[in-house]
Scaffold this motif. Structure first.
Motif, PDB file in Angstrom:
ATOM      1  N   ASP A   1       4.762   9.490   6.299  1.00 47.60           N
ATOM      2  CA  ASP A   1       4.582  10.729   7.050  1.00 47.60           C
ATOM      3  C   ASP A   1       3.118  10.979   7.395  1.00 47.60           C
ATOM      4  N   TYR A   2       2.233  10.851   6.398  1.00 43.09           N
ATOM      5  CA  TYR A   2       0.854  11.285   6.612  1.00 43.09           C
ATOM      6  C   TYR A   2      -0.121  10.150   6.898  1.00 43.09           C
ATOM      7  N   GLN A   3       0.391   8.917   7.076  1.00 47.70           N
ATOM      8  CA  GLN A   3      -0.487   7.771   7.291  1.00 47.70           C
ATOM      9  C   GLN A   3      -1.371   7.940   8.528  1.00 47.70           C
ATOM     10  N   ARG A   4      -0.809   8.478   9.607  1.00 53.57           N
ATOM     11  CA  ARG A   4      -1.587   8.648  10.831  1.00 53.57           C
ATOM     12  C   ARG A   4      -2.745   9.611  10.611  1.00 53.57           C
ATOM     13  N   LEU A   5      -2.494  10.669   9.851  1.00 62.81           N
ATOM     14  CA  LEU A   5      -3.576  11.615   9.568  1.00 62.81           C
ATOM     15  C   LEU A   5      -4.639  10.968   8.686  1.00 62.81           C
ATOM     16  N   ALA A   6      -4.211  10.206   7.693  1.00 65.37           N
ATOM     17  CA  ALA A   6      -5.161   9.532   6.818  1.00 65.37           C
ATOM     18  C   ALA A   6      -6.039   8.569   7.611  1.00 65.37           C
ATOM     19  N   SER A   7      -5.427   7.848   8.540  1.00 66.99           N
ATOM     20  CA  SER A   7      -6.188   6.909   9.370  1.00 66.99           C
ATOM     21  C   SER A   7      -7.161   7.654  10.271  1.00 66.99           C
ATOM     22  N   HIS A   8      -6.711   8.766  10.843  1.00 72.17           N
ATOM     23  CA  HIS A   8      -7.602   9.580  11.678  1.00 72.17           C
ATOM     24  C   HIS A   8      -8.784  10.089  10.871  1.00 72.17           C
ATOM     25  N   ASP A   9      -8.522  10.582   9.683  1.00 66.48           N
ATOM     26  CA  ASP A   9      -9.579  11.107   8.825  1.00 66.48           C
ATOM     27  C   ASP A   9     -10.656  10.048   8.606  1.00 66.48           C
ATOM     28  N   THR A  10     -10.209   8.845   8.274  1.00 69.55           N
ATOM     29  CA  THR A  10     -11.147   7.749   8.038  1.00 69.55           C
ATOM     30  C   THR A  10     -11.927   7.419   9.299  1.00 69.55           C
ATOM     31  N   ARG A  11     -11.218   7.316  10.432  1.00 72.03           N
ATOM     32  CA  ARG A  11     -11.881   6.942  11.682  1.00 72.03           C
ATOM     33  C   ARG A  11     -12.904   7.978  12.132  1.00 72.03           C
TER      34      ARG A  11
ATOM     35  N   LYS B   1       0.831  -1.200   0.000  1.00 72.29           N
ATOM     36  CA  LYS B   1       0.000   0.000   0.000  1.00 72.29           C
ATOM     37  C   LYS B   1       0.868   1.253   0.000  1.00 72.29           C
ATOM     38  N   GLU B   2       1.934   1.242   0.780  1.00 65.33           N
ATOM     39  CA  GLU B   2       2.842   2.384   0.821  1.00 65.33           C
ATOM     40  C   GLU B   2       3.475   2.622  -0.544  1.00 65.33           C
ATOM     41  N   MET B   3       3.856   1.551  -1.227  1.00 63.06           N
ATOM     42  CA  MET B   3       4.459   1.686  -2.550  1.00 63.06           C
ATOM     43  C   MET B   3       3.480   2.296  -3.550  1.00 63.06           C
ATOM     44  N   ILE B   4       2.218   1.936  -3.436  1.00 63.25           N
ATOM     45  CA  ILE B   4       1.207   2.493  -4.340  1.00 63.25           C
ATOM     46  C   ILE B   4       0.951   3.959  -4.022  1.00 63.25           C
ATOM     47  N   MET B   5       0.790   4.258  -2.743  1.00 59.89           N
ATOM     48  CA  MET B   5       0.487   5.628  -2.344  1.00 59.89           C
ATOM     49  C   MET B   5       1.635   6.581  -2.655  1.00 59.89           C
ATOM     50  N   ASP B   6       2.869   6.094  -2.580  1.00 61.54           N
ATOM     51  CA  ASP B   6       4.036   6.946  -2.846  1.00 61.54           C
ATOM     52  C   ASP B   6       4.437   6.962  -4.315  1.00 61.54           C
TER      53      ASP B   6
ATOM     54  N   PRO C   1       0.930  16.174  10.175  1.00 60.91           N
ATOM     55  CA  PRO C   1       2.302  15.911   9.728  1.00 60.91           C
ATOM     56  C   PRO C   1       2.684  16.841   8.590  1.00 60.91           C
ATOM     57  N   VAL C   2       3.985  17.064   8.448  1.00 61.82           N
ATOM     58  CA  VAL C   2       4.454  17.996   7.423  1.00 61.82           C
ATOM     59  C   VAL C   2       5.056  17.283   6.214  1.00 61.82           C
TER      60      VAL C   2
END
Length: 242
Positions: free
Chosen positions: A143-153, A33-38, A136-137
């Motif tokens: 870097d931004y995975q935690r924010l993406a997870s928060h957004d979804t939750r 997933k990281e490879m696709i997103m990046d 995250p900056v």
């Protein structure tokens, strides 16, 4: 996840955490997933299972399992006689359609959540906001995975508190935050989204359905406005951002 290592696929390079032996299936899913997103896999790129398995130092079995999960999220597409390839980014029409759907279901759910708000609901909303005090900056998925997870939750929690299970399930199936954040990420976008999330949570906690629906609608309007410029030079016929 394990040690981070350089990977190279079809001439594109990136760094990814190699899966640990324990929880291998989840680790392979996270790495792919990281490879696709990046963008290590470009849009529409064929995923060579042998090559990726070598890069991640795993067998094909957990990789195939990960691809099935990613297909359910709309990040990869399986085609007969060709195998898996990465899904294209949201085209302009898809982007607009997705937000049209969100404008229908999310303000309504926020209003319903406020109308029936409880101390437990407020606690859950507050804890979710406390889980990520600042945006995250960095611009990589790590870097931004935690924010993406928060957004979804958070948005899923609002659906849950809204009380319509069928609507919540339909919303979950869009995986909208995953596909939206795949378009682009900047720290200022994350900071703005968090401010808007606080406004939504405060409005729901107040018990005012109109204020909650309005706060959610304003958040969606701002989110759409932040991303629309990506399509300024697109053809408007399903082509992705340029």
């Amino acid at each position: 996840m394990g040690t981070r290592a350089n990977v190279s696929v079809n001439g594109r390079h990136g760094r990814v955490a190699l899966p640990r032996r324990q929880n291998l299936a989840d680790g392979v899913y996270d790495a792919l997933k990281e490879m696709i997103m990046d963008g290590v896999f470009s849009e529409g790129a064929r995923i060579n299972i042998d090559e990726v398995a070598r890069q991640l130092e795993v067998s094909q079995s957990p990789l195939r399992e990960a691809l099935v999960r990613l297909e359910s999220e709309g990040l990869v597409i399986k085609q007969p006689f060709r195998g898996y390839s990465t899904a294209p980014l949201l085209g302009k029409e898809e982007f607009e359609d997705l937000f049209e759907f969100r404008f229908l279901v999310e303000p309504w759910a926020a209003g319903r959540a406020a109308a029936g708000v409880t101390a437990e609901g407020i606690r859950l909303l507050t804890e979710e906001m406390e889980s990520i005090p600042s945006a995250p900056v960095g611009t990589t998925y790590q870097d931004y995975q935690r924010l993406a997870s928060h957004d979804t939750r958070l948005h899923d929690l609002v659906q849950h508190l809204g009380g319509n299970a069928h609507m919540r399930m339909a919303f979950q199936r869009t995986h909208c935050h995953l596909h939206i954040i795949r378009l682009t990420y900047r720290g200022d976008m994350g900071s703005a989204a968090l401010r808007e999330h606080h406004h939504v949570v405060e409005a729901i906690a107040s018990g005012d359905p109109d204020a909650a629906a309005g706060a959610m609608r304003a958040h969606l309007e701002e989110s759409r406005a932040r991303l629309r410029p990506l399509y300024d030079h697109a053809d408007g016929e399903g082509g992705g951002p340029v």
